[in-house]
Design a protein around this motif. Structure first.
Motif, PDB file in Angstrom:
ATOM      1  N   ALA A  51      12.392  -1.421   8.041  1.00 34.34           N
ATOM      2  CA  ALA A  51      11.513  -2.731   7.361  1.00 34.34           C
ATOM      3  C   ALA A  51      10.304  -2.870   8.518  1.00 34.34           C
ATOM      4  O   ALA A  51       9.345  -3.317   7.784  1.00 34.34           O
ATOM      5  CB  ALA A  51      12.383  -3.893   7.276  1.00 34.34           C
ATOM      6  N   GLU A  52      10.738  -3.068   9.512  1.00 40.60           N
ATOM      7  CA  GLU A  52       9.437  -3.041  10.650  1.00 40.60           C
ATOM      8  C   GLU A  52       8.586  -2.226  10.518  1.00 40.60           C
ATOM      9  O   GLU A  52       7.426  -2.583  10.529  1.00 40.60           O
ATOM     10  CB  GLU A  52      10.351  -3.072  11.949  1.00 40.60           C
ATOM     11  CG  GLU A  52       9.238  -3.780  13.233  1.00 40.60           C
ATOM     12  CD  GLU A  52      10.053  -3.665  14.550  1.00 40.60           C
ATOM     13  OE1 GLU A  52       9.235  -3.654  15.427  1.00 40.60           O
ATOM     14  OE2 GLU A  52      11.194  -3.734  14.430  1.00 40.60           O
ATOM     15  N   SER A  53       8.729  -0.815  10.427  1.00 39.80           N
ATOM     16  CA  SER A  53       7.871   0.235  10.248  1.00 39.80           C
ATOM     17  C   SER A  53       7.109  -0.111   9.025  1.00 39.80           C
ATOM     18  O   SER A  53       5.919  -0.018   9.158  1.00 39.80           O
ATOM     19  CB  SER A  53       8.280   1.590  10.214  1.00 39.80           C
ATOM     20  OG  SER A  53       9.165   1.832  11.543  1.00 39.80           O
ATOM     21  N   LEU A  54       7.754  -0.412   8.027  1.00 40.44           N
ATOM     22  CA  LEU A  54       6.921  -0.868   6.685  1.00 40.44           C
ATOM     23  C   LEU A  54       5.812  -1.784   6.764  1.00 40.44           C
ATOM     24  O   LEU A  54       4.942  -1.715   6.311  1.00 40.44           O
ATOM     25  CB  LEU A  54       7.868  -0.703   5.661  1.00 40.44           C
ATOM     26  CG  LEU A  54       8.664   0.471   5.241  1.00 40.44           C
ATOM     27  CD1 LEU A  54       9.845   0.265   4.290  1.00 40.44           C
ATOM     28  CD2 LEU A  54       7.744   1.527   4.691  1.00 40.44           C
ATOM     29  N   ALA A  55       6.474  -2.983   7.488  1.00 40.37           N
ATOM     30  CA  ALA A  55       5.642  -4.050   7.724  1.00 40.37           C
ATOM     31  C   ALA A  55       4.297  -3.641   8.361  1.00 40.37           C
ATOM     32  O   ALA A  55       3.199  -3.984   8.113  1.00 40.37           O
ATOM     33  CB  ALA A  55       6.358  -5.002   8.501  1.00 40.37           C
ATOM     34  N   HIS A  56       4.459  -2.864   9.259  1.00 40.57           N
ATOM     35  CA  HIS A  56       3.294  -2.197  10.274  1.00 40.57           C
ATOM     36  C   HIS A  56       2.427  -1.509   9.302  1.00 40.57           C
ATOM     37  O   HIS A  56       1.197  -1.724   9.155  1.00 40.57           O
ATOM     38  CB  HIS A  56       3.951  -1.473  11.373  1.00 40.57           C
ATOM     39  CG  HIS A  56       2.697  -0.902  12.381  1.00 40.57           C
ATOM     40  ND1 HIS A  56       1.750  -1.782  13.038  1.00 40.57           N
ATOM     41  CD2 HIS A  56       2.251   0.284  12.186  1.00 40.57           C
ATOM     42  CE1 HIS A  56       1.027  -0.873  13.581  1.00 40.57           C
ATOM     43  NE2 HIS A  56       0.959   0.159  13.078  1.00 40.57           N
ATOM     44  N   GLY A 100       0.703  -3.759   6.621  1.00 38.89           N
ATOM     45  CA  GLY A 100      -0.085  -4.459   7.310  1.00 38.89           C
ATOM     46  C   GLY A 100      -1.628  -3.626   7.248  1.00 38.89           C
ATOM     47  O   GLY A 100      -2.598  -4.228   7.068  1.00 38.89           O
ATOM     48  N   ARG A 101      -1.581  -2.675   7.808  1.00 36.21           N
ATOM     49  CA  ARG A 101      -2.765  -1.679   7.729  1.00 36.21           C
ATOM     50  C   ARG A 101      -3.132  -1.541   6.551  1.00 36.21           C
ATOM     51  O   ARG A 101      -4.444  -1.521   6.212  1.00 36.21           O
ATOM     52  CB  ARG A 101      -2.560  -0.236   8.359  1.00 36.21           C
ATOM     53  CG  ARG A 101      -2.318  -0.326   9.883  1.00 36.21           C
ATOM     54  CD  ARG A 101      -2.303   1.110  10.423  1.00 36.21           C
ATOM     55  NE  ARG A 101      -1.897   2.196   9.626  1.00 36.21           N
ATOM     56  CZ  ARG A 101      -0.564   2.845   9.834  1.00 36.21           C
ATOM     57  NH1 ARG A 101       0.256   2.209  11.062  1.00 36.21           N
ATOM     58  NH2 ARG A 101      -0.049   3.742   9.193  1.00 36.21           N
ATOM     59  N   ARG A 102      -2.258  -1.359   5.477  1.00 36.80           N
ATOM     60  CA  ARG A 102      -2.708  -1.233   3.997  1.00 36.80           C
ATOM     61  C   ARG A 102      -3.721  -2.523   3.571  1.00 36.80           C
ATOM     62  O   ARG A 102      -4.589  -2.735   2.978  1.00 36.80           O
ATOM     63  CB  ARG A 102      -1.843  -1.003   3.126  1.00 36.80           C
ATOM     64  CG  ARG A 102      -1.027   0.232   3.297  1.00 36.80           C
ATOM     65  CD  ARG A 102      -1.879   1.314   2.613  1.00 36.80           C
ATOM     66  NE  ARG A 102      -2.861   1.895   3.836  1.00 36.80           N
ATOM     67  CZ  ARG A 102      -3.789   2.365   3.779  1.00 36.80           C
ATOM     68  NH1 ARG A 102      -4.471   2.662   2.841  1.00 36.80           N
ATOM     69  NH2 ARG A 102      -4.588   2.739   4.926  1.00 36.80           N
ATOM     70  N   LEU A 103      -2.979  -3.786   3.929  1.00 37.06           N
ATOM     71  CA  LEU A 103      -3.719  -4.942   3.494  1.00 37.06           C
ATOM     72  C   LEU A 103      -5.132  -5.025   4.304  1.00 37.06           C
ATOM     73  O   LEU A 103      -5.852  -5.633   3.598  1.00 37.06           O
ATOM     74  CB  LEU A 103      -2.808  -6.213   4.158  1.00 37.06           C
ATOM     75  CG  LEU A 103      -3.413  -7.583   4.208  1.00 37.06           C
ATOM     76  CD1 LEU A 103      -3.580  -8.214   2.617  1.00 37.06           C
ATOM     77  CD2 LEU A 103      -2.305  -8.726   4.699  1.00 37.06           C
ATOM     78  N   ARG A 104      -5.121  -4.615   5.288  1.00 39.18           N
ATOM     79  CA  ARG A 104      -6.519  -4.816   6.179  1.00 39.18           C
ATOM     80  C   ARG A 104      -7.569  -3.894   5.362  1.00 39.18           C
ATOM     81  O   ARG A 104      -8.606  -4.269   5.069  1.00 39.18           O
ATOM     82  CB  ARG A 104      -6.573  -4.436   7.518  1.00 39.18           C
ATOM     83  CG  ARG A 104      -5.853  -5.559   8.426  1.00 39.18           C
ATOM     84  CD  ARG A 104      -5.869  -5.286   9.982  1.00 39.18           C
ATOM     85  NE  ARG A 104      -5.223  -4.314  10.209  1.00 39.18           N
ATOM     86  CZ  ARG A 104      -3.676  -4.263  10.417  1.00 39.18           C
ATOM     87  NH1 ARG A 104      -3.104  -5.354  10.357  1.00 39.18           N
ATOM     88  NH2 ARG A 104      -3.067  -3.118  10.949  1.00 39.18           N
ATOM     89  N   HIS A 105      -6.807  -2.730   4.755  1.00 39.83           N
ATOM     90  CA  HIS A 105      -7.859  -1.723   4.316  1.00 39.83           C
ATOM     91  C   HIS A 105      -8.184  -2.269   2.901  1.00 39.83           C
ATOM     92  O   HIS A 105      -9.532  -2.362   2.492  1.00 39.83           O
ATOM     93  CB  HIS A 105      -7.029  -0.444   4.111  1.00 39.83           C
ATOM     94  CG  HIS A 105      -7.884   0.591   3.152  1.00 39.83           C
ATOM     95  ND1 HIS A 105      -8.696   1.298   3.620  1.00 39.83           N
ATOM     96  CD2 HIS A 105      -7.499   0.847   2.010  1.00 39.83           C
ATOM     97  CE1 HIS A 105      -9.159   2.226   2.650  1.00 39.83           C
ATOM     98  NE2 HIS A 105      -8.354   1.855   1.684  1.00 39.83           N
ATOM     99  N   GLY A 162       0.596  -9.476  -4.131  1.00 37.95           N
ATOM    100  CA  GLY A 162       1.860  -9.801  -3.446  1.00 37.95           C
ATOM    101  C   GLY A 162       1.811  -8.906  -1.702  1.00 37.95           C
ATOM    102  O   GLY A 162       2.821  -8.983  -1.193  1.00 37.95           O
ATOM    103  N   LEU A 163       0.606  -8.467  -1.655  1.00 37.72           N
ATOM    104  CA  LEU A 163       0.699  -7.486  -0.529  1.00 37.72           C
ATOM    105  C   LEU A 163       0.985  -8.287   0.977  1.00 37.72           C
ATOM    106  O   LEU A 163       1.289  -7.886   1.946  1.00 37.72           O
ATOM    107  CB  LEU A 163      -0.640  -6.576  -0.359  1.00 37.72           C
ATOM    108  CG  LEU A 163      -0.757  -5.764   1.019  1.00 37.72           C
ATOM    109  CD1 LEU A 163       0.575  -4.778   0.822  1.00 37.72           C
ATOM    110  CD2 LEU A 163      -1.898  -4.969   0.719  1.00 37.72           C
ATOM    111  N   GLU A 164       0.253  -9.615   1.256  1.00 37.65           N
ATOM    112  CA  GLU A 164       0.361 -10.301   2.157  1.00 37.65           C
ATOM    113  C   GLU A 164       1.831 -10.701   2.373  1.00 37.65           C
ATOM    114  O   GLU A 164       2.382 -10.796   3.302  1.00 37.65           O
ATOM    115  CB  GLU A 164      -0.787 -11.139   2.261  1.00 37.65           C
ATOM    116  CG  GLU A 164      -0.846 -12.407   3.611  1.00 37.65           C
ATOM    117  CD  GLU A 164      -1.782 -13.340   3.500  1.00 37.65           C
ATOM    118  OE1 GLU A 164      -1.923 -13.787   4.579  1.00 37.65           O
ATOM    119  OE2 GLU A 164      -2.854 -13.179   2.754  1.00 37.65           O
TER     120      GLU A 164
END
Length: 146
Positions: free
Chosen positions: A67-72, A75-80, A90-92
């Motif tokens: 889950a930690e790796s996916l959060a990372h 998180g990049r996908r959110l910024r993109h 629901g991304l954030e």
């Protein structure tokens, strides 16, 4: 070992044979179970549930991911998506929930029948709970995903 990669709706590898955890004896998650997991008031799961009930295709993959790796990654996908103006739901919240979960998750995907949305589901390792759900609107140029 079989090699595989799972890409999220934006084409980024989120899990591969190099990062996948082993999970033997996992049970399949059927449409009715997914409907139960998605029931609630949050926007992304509710929208994914509507898509599922509207004939969307779905899959829940065997194996788990951190889950930690996916959060990372997400998180990049959110910024993109924010930078590019790509519509999500629901991304954030998914990034926040994955960051706090602290246990491996199973991944699932729902593709709306019209191809307009792809939802990623992050399910507890025992398939009894939904950790997070996010959806991304597909561009008109990309068309529906298989």
């Amino acid at each position: 070992m079989r090699c595989f990669e799972l890409k999220d709706p934006l084409g980024v590898t989120v899990i591969s044979s190099r990062t996948a955890g082993s999970r033997t004896g996992a049970t399949a998650v059927d449409r009715e179970q997914l409907e139960a997991l998605l029931a609630g008031d949050d926007e992304a799961p509710s929208t994914a549930l509507d898509a599922l009930r509207g004939g969307a295709s779905h899959v829940v993959w065997e194996g788990t991911a951190s889950a930690e790796s996916l959060a990372h990654v997400y998180g990049r996908r959110l910024r993109h998506t924010l930078r590019k103006g790509i519509e999500t739901t629901g991304l954030e919240r998914a990034v926040e929930l994955l960051g706090r979960h602290g246990q491996p998750v199973r991944l699932g995907q729902i593709n709306s029948a019209d191809g307009a949305w792809v939802f990623m589901l992050f399910i507890t390792e025992d398939s009894r709970g939904l950790v997070a759900c996010t959806g991304v609107r597909q561009s008109a140029q990309s068309g529906p995903r298989p």
